[in-house]
Scaffold this motif. Sequence first.
Motif, PDB file in Angstrom:
ATOM      1  N   ASN A 140       6.402   8.365 -16.284  1.00  0.00           N
ATOM      2  CA  ASN A 140       6.132   7.670 -17.543  1.00  0.00           C
ATOM      3  C   ASN A 140       5.135   6.544 -17.310  1.00  0.00           C
ATOM      4  N   ALA A 141       4.133   6.434 -18.193  1.00  0.00           N
ATOM      5  CA  ALA A 141       3.041   5.475 -17.999  1.00  0.00           C
ATOM      6  C   ALA A 141       3.542   4.034 -17.931  1.00  0.00           C
ATOM      7  N   ILE A 142       4.535   3.690 -18.760  1.00  0.00           N
ATOM      8  CA  ILE A 142       5.061   2.322 -18.752  1.00  0.00           C
ATOM      9  C   ILE A 142       5.774   2.028 -17.438  1.00  0.00           C
ATOM     10  N   ILE A 143       6.591   2.981 -16.966  1.00  0.00           N
ATOM     11  CA  ILE A 143       7.298   2.807 -15.697  1.00  0.00           C
ATOM     12  C   ILE A 143       6.295   2.661 -14.556  1.00  0.00           C
ATOM     13  N   ARG A 144       5.268   3.504 -14.578  1.00  0.00           N
ATOM     14  CA  ARG A 144       4.239   3.453 -13.523  1.00  0.00           C
ATOM     15  C   ARG A 144       3.514   2.112 -13.539  1.00  0.00           C
ATOM     16  N   LEU A 167       4.625  -0.812 -14.744  1.00  0.00           N
ATOM     17  CA  LEU A 167       5.540  -1.869 -14.302  1.00  0.00           C
ATOM     18  C   LEU A 167       5.711  -1.851 -12.785  1.00  0.00           C
ATOM     19  N   PHE A 168       5.759  -0.648 -12.214  1.00  0.00           N
ATOM     20  CA  PHE A 168       5.885  -0.537 -10.758  1.00  0.00           C
ATOM     21  C   PHE A 168       4.636  -1.071 -10.076  1.00  0.00           C
ATOM     22  N   HIS A 169       3.471  -0.763 -10.635  1.00  0.00           N
ATOM     23  CA  HIS A 169       2.220  -1.301 -10.101  1.00  0.00           C
ATOM     24  C   HIS A 169       2.245  -2.828 -10.128  1.00  0.00           C
ATOM     25  N   LEU A 203       0.829  -1.208   0.000  1.00  0.00           N
ATOM     26  CA  LEU A 203       0.000   0.000   0.000  1.00  0.00           C
ATOM     27  C   LEU A 203       0.866   1.261   0.000  1.00  0.00           C
ATOM     28  N   MET A 204       1.914   1.271   0.807  1.00  0.00           N
ATOM     29  CA  MET A 204       2.798   2.435   0.881  1.00  0.00           C
ATOM     30  C   MET A 204       3.596   2.618  -0.412  1.00  0.00           C
ATOM     31  N   MET A 205       4.002   1.508  -1.037  1.00  0.00           N
ATOM     32  CA  MET A 205       4.707   1.590  -2.319  1.00  0.00           C
ATOM     33  C   MET A 205       3.809   2.180  -3.403  1.00  0.00           C
ATOM     34  N   LEU A 206       2.558   1.736  -3.428  1.00  0.00           N
ATOM     35  CA  LEU A 206       1.599   2.277  -4.411  1.00  0.00           C
ATOM     36  C   LEU A 206       1.327   3.754  -4.144  1.00  0.00           C
ATOM     37  N   PHE A 207       1.231   4.112  -2.863  1.00  0.00           N
ATOM     38  CA  PHE A 207       1.017   5.518  -2.506  1.00  0.00           C
ATOM     39  C   PHE A 207       2.205   6.364  -2.954  1.00  0.00           C
ATOM     40  N   LEU A 238       4.828  -4.778 -10.119  1.00  0.00           N
ATOM     41  CA  LEU A 238       5.773  -5.245  -9.101  1.00  0.00           C
ATOM     42  C   LEU A 238       5.109  -5.270  -7.731  1.00  0.00           C
ATOM     43  N   CYS A 239       4.392  -4.212  -7.396  1.00  0.00           N
ATOM     44  CA  CYS A 239       3.695  -4.142  -6.105  1.00  0.00           C
ATOM     45  C   CYS A 239       2.684  -5.274  -5.977  1.00  0.00           C
ATOM     46  N   ILE A 240       1.902  -5.491  -7.021  1.00  0.00           N
ATOM     47  CA  ILE A 240       0.888  -6.543  -6.978  1.00  0.00           C
ATOM     48  C   ILE A 240       1.543  -7.925  -6.922  1.00  0.00           C
ATOM     49  N   PHE A 241       2.684  -8.089  -7.611  1.00  0.00           N
ATOM     50  CA  PHE A 241       3.419  -9.354  -7.527  1.00  0.00           C
ATOM     51  C   PHE A 241       3.818  -9.637  -6.079  1.00  0.00           C
ATOM     52  N   LEU A 242       4.294  -8.628  -5.363  1.00  0.00           N
ATOM     53  CA  LEU A 242       4.678  -8.809  -3.966  1.00  0.00           C
ATOM     54  C   LEU A 242       3.482  -9.240  -3.120  1.00  0.00           C
ATOM     55  N   TYR A 243       2.334  -8.618  -3.374  1.00  0.00           N
ATOM     56  CA  TYR A 243       1.111  -8.980  -2.646  1.00  0.00           C
ATOM     57  C   TYR A 243       0.693 -10.413  -2.959  1.00  0.00           C
ATOM     58  N   VAL A 244       0.699 -10.772  -4.236  1.00  0.00           N
ATOM     59  CA  VAL A 244       0.278 -12.118  -4.637  1.00  0.00           C
ATOM     60  C   VAL A 244       1.264 -13.163  -4.131  1.00  0.00           C
ATOM     61  N   ASN A 245       2.550 -12.901  -4.312  1.00  0.00           N
ATOM     62  CA  ASN A 245       3.577 -13.876  -3.972  1.00  0.00           C
ATOM     63  C   ASN A 245       3.722 -14.084  -2.460  1.00  0.00           C
ATOM     64  N   ASN A 246       3.604 -13.006  -1.704  1.00  0.00           N
ATOM     65  CA  ASN A 246       3.861 -13.075  -0.265  1.00  0.00           C
ATOM     66  C   ASN A 246       2.618 -13.255   0.593  1.00  0.00           C
TER      67      ASN A 246
END
Length: 224
Positions: free
Chosen positions: A19-23, A25-27, A3-7, A29-37
């Motif tokens: 940049n939309a692509i960077i944003r 990809l970062f999203h 949540l803090m990373m997305l914020f 990554l955040c969701i991967f952490l949530y799903v994986n962990n």
Amino acid sequence: LVLMMLFAISLLDDIKNVNAIIRLLFHMLCIFLYVNNYLIDKVQEKFPSLDSNIYLAIYAFSIIGITWFINGFNFMDGIDGITSIQVIFIMLGLIVLESIFFLDNINHYLIILGVMLGFLFYNWQPAKIFLGDAGSIPLGFLMTYFLIEISLKGYWCAALILPMYYFLDTTITLLKRIIYGKKFWQSHNDHFYQTFVKSGNSHSKTCHYFSIISIGLLFFSLLS
């Protein structure tokens, strides 16, 4: 942490366009952490006998689907009051479900409901404060998290119905933009509620109609 990373990335985007692509990809990554962990462990706990290929499919679907939903939630925050109303009705639905069946997360729902009622007072047309990406993206993730939690308890139909207007408006608009060759990842005013506003209706009138729809969805989600 997610949540803090997305914020953080959303606040940076509000201050200085990322940049939309960077944003995106970062999203992801955040969701991967949530799903994986977290999420995949909950799924394995609930369905221990699933095939490994199904778990891989859940991985992919969850990362893509949740990333899409939080960005769609952001795109839907296009007029005064609309996202506040959406969150309020989702919380009301979850509070009733938890009150009847579980009593697990009701305090979390009550806190968010209270915050959004207070926010709506200042976000109603003419709005004095706005969510921005820093508000709508984390809220989209929170709504997804809570709806997944209620789904894993067996009430997936109710969880699908509660945000159905946001889901359908975002999905249909996205498909239309892809078909017509538009840049679907960019902000726009092609949503159905935005078309209603462009036809001469005020933000407040649009939100009144949206509230009526939300009451109907709340009723059907509880009926389910």
